[in-house]
Motif scaffolding. Structure first.
Motif, PDB file in Angstrom:
ATOM      1  N   SER A 149      82.049  24.464 -69.340  1.00 40.75           N
ATOM      2  CA  SER A 149      82.127  24.450 -70.800  1.00 40.75           C
ATOM      3  C   SER A 149      80.732  24.297 -71.411  1.00 40.75           C
ATOM      4  CB  SER A 149      83.092  23.360 -71.273  1.00 40.75           C
ATOM      5  OG  SER A 149      82.888  22.175 -70.554  1.00 40.75           O
ATOM      6  N   GLY A 150      80.667  24.311 -72.736  1.00 43.89           N
ATOM      7  CA  GLY A 150      79.385  24.375 -73.439  1.00 43.89           C
ATOM      8  C   GLY A 150      78.459  23.201 -73.147  1.00 43.89           C
ATOM      9  N   GLY A 167      75.043  22.471 -68.524  1.00 44.09           N
ATOM     10  CA  GLY A 167      73.930  22.734 -67.607  1.00 44.09           C
ATOM     11  C   GLY A 167      74.100  24.011 -66.799  1.00 44.09           C
ATOM     12  N   LYS A 168      74.831  24.976 -67.324  1.00 44.34           N
ATOM     13  CA  LYS A 168      75.043  26.238 -66.608  1.00 44.34           C
ATOM     14  C   LYS A 168      73.743  27.008 -66.424  1.00 44.34           C
ATOM     15  CE  LYS A 168      77.815  27.662 -69.843  1.00 44.34           C
ATOM     16  NZ  LYS A 168      78.006  26.462 -70.668  1.00 44.34           N
ATOM     17  N   THR A 169      72.995  27.139 -67.534  1.00 41.76           N
ATOM     18  CA  THR A 169      71.763  27.918 -67.476  1.00 41.76           C
ATOM     19  C   THR A 169      70.765  27.247 -66.536  1.00 41.76           C
ATOM     20  OG1 THR A 169      72.149  28.668 -69.730  1.00 41.76           O
ATOM     21  CG2 THR A 169      69.916  28.916 -68.887  1.00 41.76           C
ATOM     22  N   THR A 170      70.651  25.936 -66.652  1.00 36.72           N
ATOM     23  CA  THR A 170      69.740  25.182 -65.778  1.00 36.72           C
ATOM     24  C   THR A 170      70.130  25.365 -64.315  1.00 36.72           C
ATOM     25  OG1 THR A 170      69.601  23.552 -67.558  1.00 36.72           O
ATOM     26  CG2 THR A 170      68.756  22.888 -65.399  1.00 36.72           C
ATOM     27  N   PRO A 195      77.547  30.518 -73.724  1.00 34.86           N
ATOM     28  CA  PRO A 195      77.909  29.174 -74.174  1.00 34.86           C
ATOM     29  C   PRO A 195      79.246  29.142 -74.895  1.00 34.86           C
ATOM     30  CG  PRO A 195      76.144  30.060 -75.526  1.00 34.86           C
ATOM     31  CD  PRO A 195      76.441  31.080 -74.491  1.00 34.86           C
ATOM     32  N   ASN A 228      76.923  17.485 -63.270  1.00 35.82           N
ATOM     33  CA  ASN A 228      75.531  17.433 -63.704  1.00 35.82           C
ATOM     34  C   ASN A 228      75.292  16.302 -64.701  1.00 35.82           C
ATOM     35  OD1 ASN A 228      72.836  18.320 -63.945  1.00 35.82           O
ATOM     36  ND2 ASN A 228      73.355  19.551 -65.753  1.00 35.82           N
ATOM     37  N   ARG A 229      74.103  15.763 -64.676  1.00 34.38           N
ATOM     38  CA  ARG A 229      73.699  14.672 -65.572  1.00 34.38           C
ATOM     39  C   ARG A 229      74.508  13.405 -65.329  1.00 34.38           C
ATOM     40  NH1 ARG A 229      72.225  17.518 -71.266  1.00 34.38           N
ATOM     41  NH2 ARG A 229      70.427  16.155 -71.182  1.00 34.38           N
ATOM     42  N   GLU A 253      64.085  13.771 -68.696  1.00 35.76           N
ATOM     43  CA  GLU A 253      63.654  14.767 -69.680  1.00 35.76           C
ATOM     44  C   GLU A 253      64.415  16.071 -69.493  1.00 35.76           C
ATOM     45  OE1 GLU A 253      59.489  15.383 -69.010  1.00 35.76           O
ATOM     46  OE2 GLU A 253      58.999  14.213 -70.806  1.00 35.76           O
ATOM     47  N   ASP A 254      64.387  16.914 -70.512  1.00 38.66           N
ATOM     48  CA  ASP A 254      64.931  18.266 -70.376  1.00 38.66           C
ATOM     49  C   ASP A 254      64.231  19.012 -69.248  1.00 38.66           C
ATOM     50  OD1 ASP A 254      66.693  18.025 -72.382  1.00 38.66           O
ATOM     51  OD2 ASP A 254      65.709  19.430 -73.757  1.00 38.66           O
ATOM     52  N   VAL A 255      64.918  20.009 -68.732  1.00 43.87           N
ATOM     53  CA  VAL A 255      64.333  20.804 -67.653  1.00 43.87           C
ATOM     54  C   VAL A 255      63.776  22.076 -68.279  1.00 43.87           C
ATOM     55  CG1 VAL A 255      64.841  21.909 -65.464  1.00 43.87           C
ATOM     56  CG2 VAL A 255      66.168  19.911 -66.183  1.00 43.87           C
TER      57      VAL A 255
END
Ligand SMILES: Nc1ncnc2c1ncn2[C@@H]1O[C@H](COP(=O)(O)OP(=O)(O)OP(=O)(O)O)[C@@H](O)[C@H]1O
Ligand SMILES: [Mg+2]
Length: 375
Positions: free
Chosen positions: A26-27, A30-33, A155, A285-286, A357-359
């Protein structure tokens, strides 16, 4: 708690039989990462990989050398080792245009491309992005230039949209409303159709009132032109669907350790099984882990209350409260994962901790890749 089998992503990316990996969920989970990190890791382990991203964050796109939405895979600079990595950002309008250009003679292509209905459909119709991601996947696979294609998914609110939207769009474009709208033009004049035409005339009349004559005319021209050019949207959606069922495909479902995302992941896993699509496993993730887990949330809170009641050591009590918060969060996340595991005990799972932090660069992706594969 029941423990899930461990998802061994290195085994999947190293297997020459794996040709497509689809990262869905789902939106915002972390799919793109995940897709980018898997692509980088696969390349650095020797494969020739291409990552098809959708809407990557700007800094991440830049770090992968993606500055333009030109719909062609670009080599990623900075990949270590023997393999190679290409990346592209999906530009859905451009992909749509390319299909038209490839299938129509130049005059007809221009007629379609400049049609206002086409322009709005190709950039805003819900499901177009999913449809185009699948279309692009089919193209990349047919080109056979890469031995591994990693697909990020749009997304969408729901992970299932990725599977449903292409079929829905295909149904719409091949559907009865469209047939109805285009029929008068095709059947015009033949006496046997008079009655039918009269009926259609009324429908068209009503729609004209609703949509306006120009819009209806645009829609009609667009659909007949498109249909004449390459018809069978539905058939094409079905073809890609079959590609997704092929043994060389692996679905990686990404979820955050939160109720909605895990529930969505559950639905998706069930749906993949129904569709006989090959699931590799779940990436949570996360995930938050609390350091000093030996100090329970309850004891930590009690100690903080004690200090506060005495008006002493503000900083220490703040730290104790923060620790309690982390412990509660970690426990809640753990429960959400346990729900999933008890419902799907055979699905392999791996976890990636929340980074501070963001990737947004290759070294961040490399780190996520290591964490994805950590066992
Ligand atoms: N393990 C992680 N630790 C910290 N930040 C992360 C982690 N994974 C992803 N992020 C960050 O979270 C944000 C969302 O990630 P990402 O864009 O990959 O999600 P997505 O599922 O593709 O979102 P969308 O559904 O909008 O496409 C990004 O800023 C990314 O850098
Ligand atoms: Mg994304």
């Amino acid at each position: 708690m029941k423990t899930a089998p461990v998802l061994d992503l290195d085994a999947i990316i190293d297997d020459p039989g794996t040709r497509i990996i689809v990262c869905c969920g789902s939106g915002g989970v972390g799919k793109t990462t995940t897709a980018a990190a898997l692509g980088l890791r696969a390349a650095e382990r020797g494969r020739s990989a291409v990552v098809l991203t959708v809407d990557p964050a700007r800094r991440l796109a830049q770090s992968m050398g993606l500055s333009e939405l030109d719909n062609t895979p670009r080599p990623v600079v900075g990949v270590a080792g023997e393999g190679r990595l290409h990346a592209m950002m999906l530009d859905m309008k451009r992909t749509f245009d390319e299909i038209i250009e490839a299938h129509a003679d130049p005059d007809r292509a221009r007629q379609i491309l400049t049609n206002p209905f086409y322009q709005s459909l190709s950039s805003s119709f819900s499901g177009t992005q999913e449809y185009m991601a699948m279309e692009k996947l089919g193209q990349l696979r047919r080109s056979d230039e890469w031995d591994l294609i990693i697909v990020d998914t749009p997304p969408s609110r729901s992970a299932l949209d990725f599977l449903d939207a292409p079929e829905r769009l295909g149904r719409f474009l091949d559907g009865r409303l469209i047939r109805l709208l285009t029929a008068p033009a095709k059947a015009g004049g033949r006496s046997a159709f008079k009655l039918l035409n009269a009926g259609l005339g009324i429908v068209a009349g009503a729609l004209t009132k609703l949509l306006g004559a120009q819009v209806l005319k645009d829609l009609q021209t667009f659909v007949s032109a498109l249909d004449a050019v390459f018809g069978g949207f539905r058939a094409r959606a079905e073809q890609t669907y079959q590609l997704l069922q092929a043994p060389g495909t692996a679905f990686v479902v990404v979820a955050a350790p939160e109720r909605d995302a895990m529930r969505e992941a559950s639905y998706f896993v069930e749906r993949l099984a129904e569709e006989r699509m090959p699931l590799a496993g779940l990436v949570v993730n996360r995930v938050h882990h609390a350091p000093a887990a030996a100090l329970s949330a309850a004891r930590s809170t009690a100690a903080a209350e004690d200090l506060e009641s005495r008006g002493e050591h503000d900083l220490t009590s703040a730290v104790l409260r923060m620790h309690a918060g982390r412990m509660y969060l970690a426990a809640r996340e753990q429960r959400e994962q346990e729900h999933f595991v008890s419902a799907h005990p055979t699905v392999p799972v791996t976890q990636v901790p929340a980074m501070p932090e963001d990737v947004h660069d290759l070294s961040g992706l490399r780190r996520i890749g290591e964490l994805l594969s950590a066992r």
